[in-house]
Design a protein around this motif. Structure first.
Motif: not given
Ligand code: TYM
Length: 329
Positions: A189, A213, A216-217, A219, A221, A239, A266, A270-271, A274
């Motif tokens: 990630l 969550r 991932v949030m 990660a 970008t 991703l 993004y 991402k939400k 997750a």
């Protein structure tokens, strides 16, 4: 029935890379093949020579595997150190493996860089032990991720060399297997190439919803696309690679189109990602907890596994000894 074998080091919890790179395929293959799966605790000493809780780590990984669908009624599931035959084959194969070729492997060179204070002989001969793991059951198909490709190449080399040296056709050449597809590499990630146990960039099957969550949030970008259909940077490709394996096709397409017309947010992507990961991992997590608490069951699984595995391993060792020329007086 073909012989299929795979394994994992007990040096951390299972992550999405382990699952989609190897476990998933093994679970699919276990019914139609003579399938062996083991926990590579000898191997783990190459990077963790004095583990805090070796037994606890083995137990945890075992529970996680069973929770993923490995079935001890159809597959032979065992702990590597319960099979001394592997250590003997490793010794014998070591006599026919050479410093130059071992020093040149990518994983050895990586380890020399990452653990310069512990470049032990076990690290150097890691591919020989791995070949012994596979050849001890004369396995042909080895479901693994892309990172194990070179180790498999070495295993083939050692198998062929053994046959040539002793003028026999004893070992088959084992190949990495993924149902005719390319071997898989699940990215991390953090924008890096590979999700790994030691890289701290992974999503573990036992992570709770909140942790997933949050990971991932966070990660990596970029600032977002500004030109329609522009090339994606690696972290965004990563991703999408994860989305491709856990999300519905339509969902992935929606976000891909939004990327291409520069309207993607993004945060929304991402939400969704997750939630799709959670949907996949949460049933596994619940099973891990249940299985881990059942000490009696785990004990039964490894005891039966070791008994079954030793039948095949001792047959190989007996034959290998004969081929080389050991005889009892
Ligand atoms: P290990 O413990 O690092 O990983 C276990 C399995 O997970 C796969 N894997 C991945 N696949 C895709 N993407 C990723 N990011 C990813 N990370 C890990 C690995 O390819 C592996 O299949 N040397 C082996 C253990 C082993 C073994 C064997 C495997 C020892 N002897 C004999 C097969 C046969 C290892 O360190 O895997």
């Amino acid at each position: 029935m073909e012989i299929v074998l795979s394994g994992i080091r007990p040096t951390g919890n299972l992550h999405l890379g382990n699952y989609f790179g190897a476990v998933k395929n093994f679970v699919k293959m276990q019914h139609e093949n003579n399938a062996f799966f083991f926990i590579a605790d000898y191997h783990s000493l190459t990077t963790h020579p004095t583990p805090n809780d070796l037994h606890g780590n083995v137990k945890q990984v075992l529970a996680e595997y069973l929770a993923c669908g490995l079935n001890p009624d159809v597959a032979t599931i065992y702990v590597q150190s319960d099979l001394p035959e592997i250590a003997e084959l490793y010794l014998l194969l070591n006599m026919n493996s050479y410093l130059g070729e071992l020093e040149r492997t990518t994983s050895f060179k990586d380890k020399v860089r990452t653990q310069p204070n512990n470049v032990n002989a076990g690290l150097l001969t890691y591919p020989v032990l791995m070949a012994a793991d596979i050849l001890i059951h004369r396995a042909k198909k080895v479901p693994v991720g892309k990172d194990q490709e070179q180790n498999l190449e070495m295993a083939r080399k050692f198998a062929k060399r053994f046959n040539n040296l002793y003028n026999v056709q004893y070992f088959d050449e084992p190949t990495p297997f993924n149902f005719g597809e390319e071997l898989i590499k699940i990215p991390g990630l953090d924008g890096s190439g590979k999700m790994g146990k030691s890289e701290g960039n992974g999503i573990y099957l036992i992570d709770d919803d909140k942790t997933i969550r949050s990971k991932v949030m966070k990660a990596k970008t970029d600032a977002g696309p500004t030109i329609p259909n522009q090339k994606m940077p690696e972290e965004i490709v990563n991703l999408f690679t994860i989305a491709n394996i856990v999300s519905e096709k339509d969902t992935v397409n929606v976000f891909r189109n939004k990327y291409n017309d520069c309207t993607i947010r993004y945060g929304d992507f991402k939400k969704q990602l997750a939630e799709d990961i959670i949907k996949f991992t949460s049933p596994i997590r619940e099973r891990v907890l249940e299985i881990h608490a059942n000490e009696q069951y785990l004990k039964k699984v490894v005891k039966l596994g070791a008994e079954k595995a030793r039948v095949s391993a001792s047959k190989t060792i007996k034959e290998v000894r004969e081929i080389i020329g050991f005889k009892s007086f």
